[in-house]
Motif scaffolding. Structure first.
Motif, short mmCIF file in Angstrom:
data_model
loop_
_atom_site.label_atom_id
_atom_site.label_comp_id
_atom_site.label_asym_id
_atom_site.label_seq_id
_atom_site.Cartn_x
_atom_site.Cartn_y
_atom_site.Cartn_z
N GLY A 256 18.04 22.18 31.32
CA GLY A 256 17.60 20.83 31.21
C GLY A 256 18.43 19.92 31.49
N THR A 257 20.08 20.09 32.44
CA THR A 257 20.52 19.08 33.19
C THR A 257 21.42 20.56 34.20
N TYR A 258 22.44 20.36 34.41
CA TYR A 258 23.16 20.83 36.09
C TYR A 258 24.24 21.25 35.31
N ILE B 192 19.76 32.42 24.81
CA ILE B 192 19.57 31.51 23.59
C ILE B 192 19.16 30.14 23.46
N SER B 193 18.03 29.77 24.59
CA SER B 193 16.95 28.15 24.90
C SER B 193 16.53 28.58 23.58
N THR B 194 16.45 27.32 23.36
CA THR B 194 15.33 27.48 22.44
C THR B 194 14.17 26.56 23.29
N LEU C 68 26.86 24.78 21.22
CA LEU C 68 27.52 25.77 22.12
C LEU C 68 27.42 26.21 23.43
N GLY C 69 26.12 26.30 23.49
CA GLY C 69 25.68 26.78 24.60
C GLY C 69 25.46 26.32 26.11
N GLU C 70 25.91 25.16 25.99
CA GLU C 70 26.84 24.70 27.63
C GLU C 70 28.10 25.21 27.94
N SER D 98 21.33 8.62 18.12
CA SER D 98 21.54 9.89 18.89
C SER D 98 21.10 10.89 18.47
N HIS D 99 21.18 12.02 19.14
CA HIS D 99 20.79 13.63 19.21
C HIS D 99 22.30 13.92 18.51
N GLU D 100 23.03 13.76 17.74
CA GLU D 100 24.29 14.37 16.77
C GLU D 100 23.83 14.32 15.30
N ASP E 48 23.82 14.46 11.44
CA ASP E 48 23.82 14.68 9.80
C ASP E 48 23.54 15.30 9.17
N PRO E 49 23.77 16.84 8.73
CA PRO E 49 22.78 17.68 8.10
C PRO E 49 22.61 17.25 6.45
N MET E 50 23.64 16.50 5.88
CA MET E 50 23.71 16.04 4.70
C MET E 50 22.61 15.15 4.51
N ALA F 161 35.16 24.40 22.33
CA ALA F 161 35.42 23.16 23.05
C ALA F 161 34.26 22.74 22.40
N ASP F 162 32.89 23.14 22.94
CA ASP F 162 32.24 22.48 22.78
C ASP F 162 31.34 22.24 20.99
N GLY F 163 31.60 23.18 20.92
CA GLY F 163 31.37 23.35 19.37
C GLY F 163 31.95 22.54 18.90
P1 FAD Z 1 26.21 18.20 22.35
O1 FAD Z 1 27.24 17.67 21.88
O2 FAD Z 1 27.40 19.19 23.31
O3 FAD Z 1 25.64 19.13 21.40
C1 FAD Z 1 24.40 18.22 20.78
C2 FAD Z 1 23.07 19.24 20.34
O4 FAD Z 1 23.47 19.79 19.33
C3 FAD Z 1 22.27 17.95 20.23
O5 FAD Z 1 20.89 18.27 21.13
C4 FAD Z 1 21.39 19.18 19.08
O6 FAD Z 1 20.65 20.19 19.85
C5 FAD Z 1 22.74 20.16 18.42
N1 FAD Z 1 22.94 19.52 17.07
C6 FAD Z 1 22.68 17.92 17.40
N2 FAD Z 1 23.60 17.91 15.55
C7 FAD Z 1 24.06 19.47 15.10
C8 FAD Z 1 24.98 20.03 14.57
N3 FAD Z 1 25.33 18.76 13.02
N4 FAD Z 1 25.66 20.64 14.17
C9 FAD Z 1 25.12 21.95 15.52
N5 FAD Z 1 24.76 21.25 15.62
C10 FAD Z 1 23.97 20.21 16.40
N6 FAD Z 1 17.14 20.61 27.81
C11 FAD Z 1 15.70 19.87 28.38
O7 FAD Z 1 15.68 19.05 28.30
N7 FAD Z 1 15.87 20.95 28.95
C12 FAD Z 1 15.62 22.55 29.02
O8 FAD Z 1 15.19 22.89 29.39
C13 FAD Z 1 16.85 22.48 28.09
N8 FAD Z 1 17.36 24.08 28.14
C14 FAD Z 1 18.51 24.43 27.07
C15 FAD Z 1 18.95 26.15 27.14
C16 FAD Z 1 20.16 26.18 26.55
C17 FAD Z 1 20.50 27.38 26.82
C18 FAD Z 1 20.58 25.30 25.93
C19 FAD Z 1 22.05 25.42 25.47
C20 FAD Z 1 20.55 24.08 26.09
C21 FAD Z 1 18.66 23.02 27.14
N9 FAD Z 1 19.06 22.36 26.83
C22 FAD Z 1 17.65 21.27 27.40
C23 FAD Z 1 19.64 21.19 25.92
C24 FAD Z 1 20.96 20.84 26.68
O9 FAD Z 1 20.95 20.77 27.92
C25 FAD Z 1 21.99 20.04 25.61
O10 FAD Z 1 22.43 20.85 25.57
C26 FAD Z 1 21.57 18.82 24.92
O11 FAD Z 1 20.83 18.10 24.97
C27 FAD Z 1 22.90 18.41 23.74
O12 FAD Z 1 23.46 18.41 24.55
P2 FAD Z 1 25.18 18.53 24.93
O13 FAD Z 1 25.25 19.53 24.81
O14 FAD Z 1 25.47 18.04 26.00
O15 FAD Z 1 25.75 18.03 23.11
#
Ligand code: FAD
Length: 327
Positions: free
Chosen positions: A22-24, A56-58, A164-166, A248-250, A252-254, A276-278
């Motif tokens: 979903g990104t690049y 690992i994609s949701t 962690l995925g990226e 924002s997409h971050e 807080d589980p608490m 680093a990502d985690g």
């Molecule tokens: P980061 O800060 O690295 O991660 C934030 C993400 O972590 C949040 O978006 C949430 O999902 C999760 N998160 C939030 N709070 C917590 C917490 N407290 N503890 C743990 N995790 C938390 N996006 C699309 O729009 N379309 C797609 O097709 C798509 N496919 C994807 C496939 C894969 C394999 C992955 C890993 C991600 C995919 N995404 C997709 C999501 C997108 O790529 C980004 O991962 C997402 O937007 C998070 O951005 P970030 O990694 O930069 O932020």
């Protein structure tokens, strides 16, 4: 000091990019081995990233992780060694952050509209947040390494590995490039970057840390990185505003809600892009007070950008960052 017209010697370089997750992603290779071209390498890189998505994609209902999330069983469920590795790293960071980082956060991520489902037209109610929170908790997961398997305390646990995925994707591409005999490269999957060797100018890779500004892109600082990885997380790219408040997409589980702290972004440098990502996400969730404390106690190489009273970005590094990359 260079004089006008005199350009520094530049070695050959290959560069290509493409869509993923979903990104690049983008790849730069300096001094590529004889005969290698973007055309010869890009299919291999795309194949590696497709394999990561299938694990690992949701956002992909048929991925291994989605099938695990759809499985209502509370018995041991066999998983691949790769999926085990990513989940284990998530659990490790959870244990070091008292659960501020939590890969079972999926129900809350989706409830707030930051997951695969369309964003709801209104903010979630307290009751909806409470329902989703009941399904969250890294302690509700058990992992077994040999043979790799996972057990869920309740069948509706939903794991989200987006934090962690990226980074994991960038590491997998890096490993593949090295298996092709490539020694000097930079791989970026959105904000997660892995580097090896030096760039085409014969210098460490120059990586820009952006100002955490939602409406434009500008460089806050450039850091030289070689043979390391880094990742930036922040609240300025993936968010929505409601009644003048930013969500924002971050999460807080608490509280079950998006973090609302003065922290604009965190950049973490580590051996691997997955780690680093985690940590970048974990420190963002911990916020502008606990984040730096945990970074120091864990000896992390971390750079924080907070917004001061005038909403102006102010950056500072952890001790390890300053000693490694200080000006
Ligand atoms: P980061 O800060 O690295 O991660 C934030 C993400 O972590 C949040 O978006 C949430 O999902 C999760 N998160 C939030 N709070 C917590 C917490 N407290 N503890 C743990 N995790 C938390 N996006 C699309 O729009 N379309 C797609 O097709 C798509 N496919 C994807 C496939 C894969 C394999 C992955 C890993 C991600 C995919 N995404 C997709 C999501 C997108 O790529 C980004 O991962 C997402 O937007 C998070 O951005 P970030 O990694 O930069 O932020």
């Amino acid at each position: 000091m260079l004089v006008a017209g005199c350009t520094r010697h530049q070695d050959p370089q290959i560069a290509f990019d493409g869509p993923t997750m979903g990104t690049y992603y983008s790849v730069k290779i300096a001094r590529p081995p004889e005969g290698m071209t973007a055309e010869s390498l890009q299919p291999g890189v795309a194949e590696v990233l497709d394999a990561v998505v299938a694990e690992i994609s949701t956002y992909d209902d048929s991925s291994e992780l989605s099938r695990l999330n759809q499985n209502p069983s509370t018995d041991w469920i066999p998983i691949s060694a790769n999926l085990h590795r990513v989940i284990a790293e998530g659990q490790r960071i959870s244990s070091l952050t008292d659960g501020a980082f939590d890969i079972t956060i999926g129900p809350l991520v989706n409830l707030w509209g930051f997951g695969p489902e369309t964003r709801p037209a209104r903010l979630p109610t307290e009751a909806e947040i409470a329902d989703a929170k009941a399904r969250v908790g890294w302690h509700k997961l058990e992992l077994r390494a040999d043979p790799p398997a996972l057990r869920k305390a309740r069948g509706d646990i939903y794991i989200d590995l987006s934090a962690l995925g990226e980074g994991y994707g960038a590491d997998r591409v890096g490993n593949w490039l090295e298996s092709q005999g490539i020694e000097n490269y930079m791989v970026a999957v959105a904000g997660a970057i892995r580097t090896r060797g030096i760039n085409a100018k014969g210098e460490p890779w120059a990586i820009a840390i952006e100002e955490p500004l939602p409406d434009r892109r500008s460089v806050h600082r450039i850091i030289p990185v070689s043979n390391r990885a880094l990742s930036t997380s922040g609240d300025y790219r993936n968010f929505f505003e409601e009644n003048g408040k930013r969500y924002s997409h971050e999460i807080d589980p608490m509280t079950g809600a998006p973090v609302d702290k003065r922290l604009g972004s965190v950049t973490v440098v580590d051996e691997t892009a997955m780690v680093a990502d985690g940590w970048a996400t974990a420190l963002m969730v911990l916020g502008d007070r606990r984040g730096p404390e945990v970074a120091e106690s864990q000896g992390l190489v971390a750079y924080f950008i907070v917004r001061d009273q005038q909403d102006q970005p102010r950056g500072f590094g952890s001790k390890s960052f300053e000693s490694l990359l200080g000006r």
